[in-house]
Design an enzyme around this catalytic site. Structure first.
Site, PDB file in Angstrom:
ATOM      1  N   ASP A  13     -13.992 -16.998  21.839  1.00 32.19           N
ATOM      2  CA  ASP A  13     -13.200 -15.778  21.446  1.00 32.19           C
ATOM      3  C   ASP A  13     -12.932 -15.278  22.756  1.00 32.19           C
ATOM      4  O   ASP A  13     -13.030 -15.884  23.838  1.00 32.19           O
ATOM      5  CB  ASP A  13     -14.358 -14.973  20.775  1.00 32.19           C
ATOM      6  N   LEU A  14     -11.953 -14.191  22.601  1.00 26.77           N
ATOM      7  CA  LEU A  14     -11.415 -13.857  23.992  1.00 26.77           C
ATOM      8  C   LEU A  14     -11.959 -12.386  24.295  1.00 26.77           C
ATOM      9  O   LEU A  14     -12.842 -12.295  25.389  1.00 26.77           O
ATOM     10  CB  LEU A  14     -10.037 -13.681  23.939  1.00 26.77           C
ATOM     11  N   ASP A  15     -11.621 -11.366  23.489  1.00 33.19           N
ATOM     12  CA  ASP A  15     -12.100 -10.144  23.883  1.00 33.19           C
ATOM     13  C   ASP A  15     -13.601  -9.769  23.816  1.00 33.19           C
ATOM     14  O   ASP A  15     -14.234 -10.139  22.719  1.00 33.19           O
ATOM     15  CB  ASP A  15     -11.199  -9.140  22.975  1.00 33.19           C
ATOM     16  N   THR A  21     -11.661  -6.940  27.613  1.00 35.00           N
ATOM     17  CA  THR A  21     -10.581  -6.347  27.013  1.00 35.00           C
ATOM     18  C   THR A  21     -11.003  -5.604  25.839  1.00 35.00           C
ATOM     19  O   THR A  21     -10.376  -4.477  25.073  1.00 35.00           O
ATOM     20  CB  THR A  21      -9.495  -7.408  26.633  1.00 35.00           C
ATOM     21  N   LYS A  49     -14.862  -4.806  16.040  1.00 32.42           N
ATOM     22  CA  LYS A  49     -14.632  -5.933  16.938  1.00 32.42           C
ATOM     23  C   LYS A  49     -14.492  -7.368  16.239  1.00 32.42           C
ATOM     24  O   LYS A  49     -14.893  -7.603  15.325  1.00 32.42           O
ATOM     25  CB  LYS A  49     -16.212  -5.965  17.626  1.00 32.42           C
ATOM     26  N   SER A 120      -8.878 -16.548  19.123  1.00 35.80           N
ATOM     27  CA  SER A 120      -9.085 -15.068  19.117  1.00 35.80           C
ATOM     28  C   SER A 120      -8.127 -14.212  18.008  1.00 35.80           C
ATOM     29  O   SER A 120      -6.909 -15.098  17.672  1.00 35.80           O
ATOM     30  CB  SER A 120      -8.219 -14.537  20.825  1.00 35.80           C
ATOM     31  N   ALA A 121      -8.355 -13.431  17.685  1.00 37.43           N
ATOM     32  CA  ALA A 121      -7.635 -12.712  16.497  1.00 37.43           C
ATOM     33  C   ALA A 121      -6.465 -12.020  17.011  1.00 37.43           C
ATOM     34  O   ALA A 121      -5.535 -11.489  16.336  1.00 37.43           O
ATOM     35  CB  ALA A 121      -8.629 -11.650  15.776  1.00 37.43           C
ATOM     36  N   LYS A 151     -11.034 -13.056  10.699  1.00 39.14           N
ATOM     37  CA  LYS A 151     -12.638 -12.933  10.835  1.00 39.14           C
ATOM     38  C   LYS A 151     -12.880 -11.738  10.140  1.00 39.14           C
ATOM     39  O   LYS A 151     -12.291 -10.697   9.986  1.00 39.14           O
ATOM     40  CB  LYS A 151     -13.216 -12.711  12.490  1.00 39.14           C
ATOM     41  N   GLU A 175     -18.920 -15.974  20.675  1.00 38.31           N
ATOM     42  CA  GLU A 175     -18.487 -14.688  20.002  1.00 38.31           C
ATOM     43  C   GLU A 175     -19.242 -13.571  20.512  1.00 38.31           C
ATOM     44  O   GLU A 175     -20.597 -13.665  20.808  1.00 38.31           O
ATOM     45  CB  GLU A 175     -18.534 -14.744  18.543  1.00 38.31           C
ATOM     46  N   ASP A 176     -18.725 -12.321  20.517  1.00 38.08           N
ATOM     47  CA  ASP A 176     -19.506 -11.029  20.746  1.00 38.08           C
ATOM     48  C   ASP A 176     -19.435 -10.123  19.612  1.00 38.08           C
ATOM     49  O   ASP A 176     -19.996  -9.092  19.649  1.00 38.08           O
ATOM     50  CB  ASP A 176     -18.798 -10.256  22.017  1.00 38.08           C
TER      51      ASP A 176
END
Ligand code: BG6
Ligand code: MG
Length: 226
Positions: A13-15, A21, A49, A120-121, A151, A175-176
């Site tokens: 995942d990115l953010d 971000t 999120k 990432s979404a 997601k 993932e966060d």
């Protein structure tokens, strides 16, 4: 749980995993919620999120019992305004916004020939990867605009494994967000959660900080859980 030696790829995942971000997404939505007169709460913030732009707007409207108050056209304008807010917030972003340990971990994955992919979404992820000088680690990026479902649906992590030419059980997803962990688990991959034990209780492995994501720590955690 899967054996560590069977793992061949990592899907990120990115953010909130690679960069800070997630904080800017929250701030940008908070501004929209204020404009709409919807009370901003911690549970609304956490629930957003990992959720796609339009689904996030729907969640905010629902939280304020306003889901029937706007036309599709108005919703598209509100989502565009959120993205403008977000782009303004990331305008000054630089490598200080990278989360601790991430560059070292990516280097280590490359050195050990693991395959790497982004799931990432966010439609803004290519810009972020560029700004943070990370594009070279991610030859494979799932395009969220081509997905039927966001997601927590598993589709994005299934697509990630396909891009890497790997079976889901050969992949670890990181993932966060609770929605992201649900997506990884649904795809049949091993899930690593970064953050709060309660929020991410469904994760196979949990680390409180990105600093702790190392191959040695992951191997140890998979042995304990085996
Ligand atoms: C996710 C974020 O990565 O991307 C969400 O966690 C965000 O907060 C989603 O809504 C979509 O991002 P974007 O940049 O396409 O609006
Ligand atoms: Mg995230």
């Amino acid at each position: 749980m899967t054996n560590f030696n069977d793992i061949k790829g990592f899907i990120f995942d990115l953010d909130g995993v690679i960069a800070l971000t997630s904080k800017y997404h929250s701030q940008a939505w908070h501004q929209i919620a204020d404009d709409l007169g919807v009370t901003w709460t911690k549970s609304l913030e956490d629930g957003l999120k990992g959720i796609s732009r339009m689904d996030s707007l729907e969640m905010i409207l629902k939280a304020g019992n306003k889901e029937n108050d706007y036309t599709e056209e108005e919703k598209i304008k509100l989502a565009a305004k959120k993205n403008d807010n977000y782009l303004a917030l990331i305008g000054n972003m630089n490598i200080d916004d990278l989360l601790p340990g991430i560059p070292e971990f990516l280097e280590d994955l490359m050195a050990h020939n693991y395959k790497i992919c982004l799931a990432s979404a966010s439609k803004n992820s290519p810009i972020i990867l560029k700004k943070l000088n990370l594009a070279r680690y991610f030859p494979d990026v799932v395009d969220p605009s081509k997905l039927k479902k966001g997601k927590p649906d598993p589709e994005i992590y299934i697509r990630g494994a396909e891009l890497l030419n790997l079976k889901p059980e050969e992949c670890i997803g990181i993932e966060d967000a609770a929605a992201g962990i649900q997506s990884i688990n649904g795809a049949g991959e091993t899930s690593i959660g970064i953050g709060d034990t309660q929020e991410l209780s469904a994760a196979d492995i949990l680390f409180s900080s990105t600093k702790d994501i190392t191959l040695a720590n992951i191997e140890a955690a998979m042995k304990v859980n085996a």
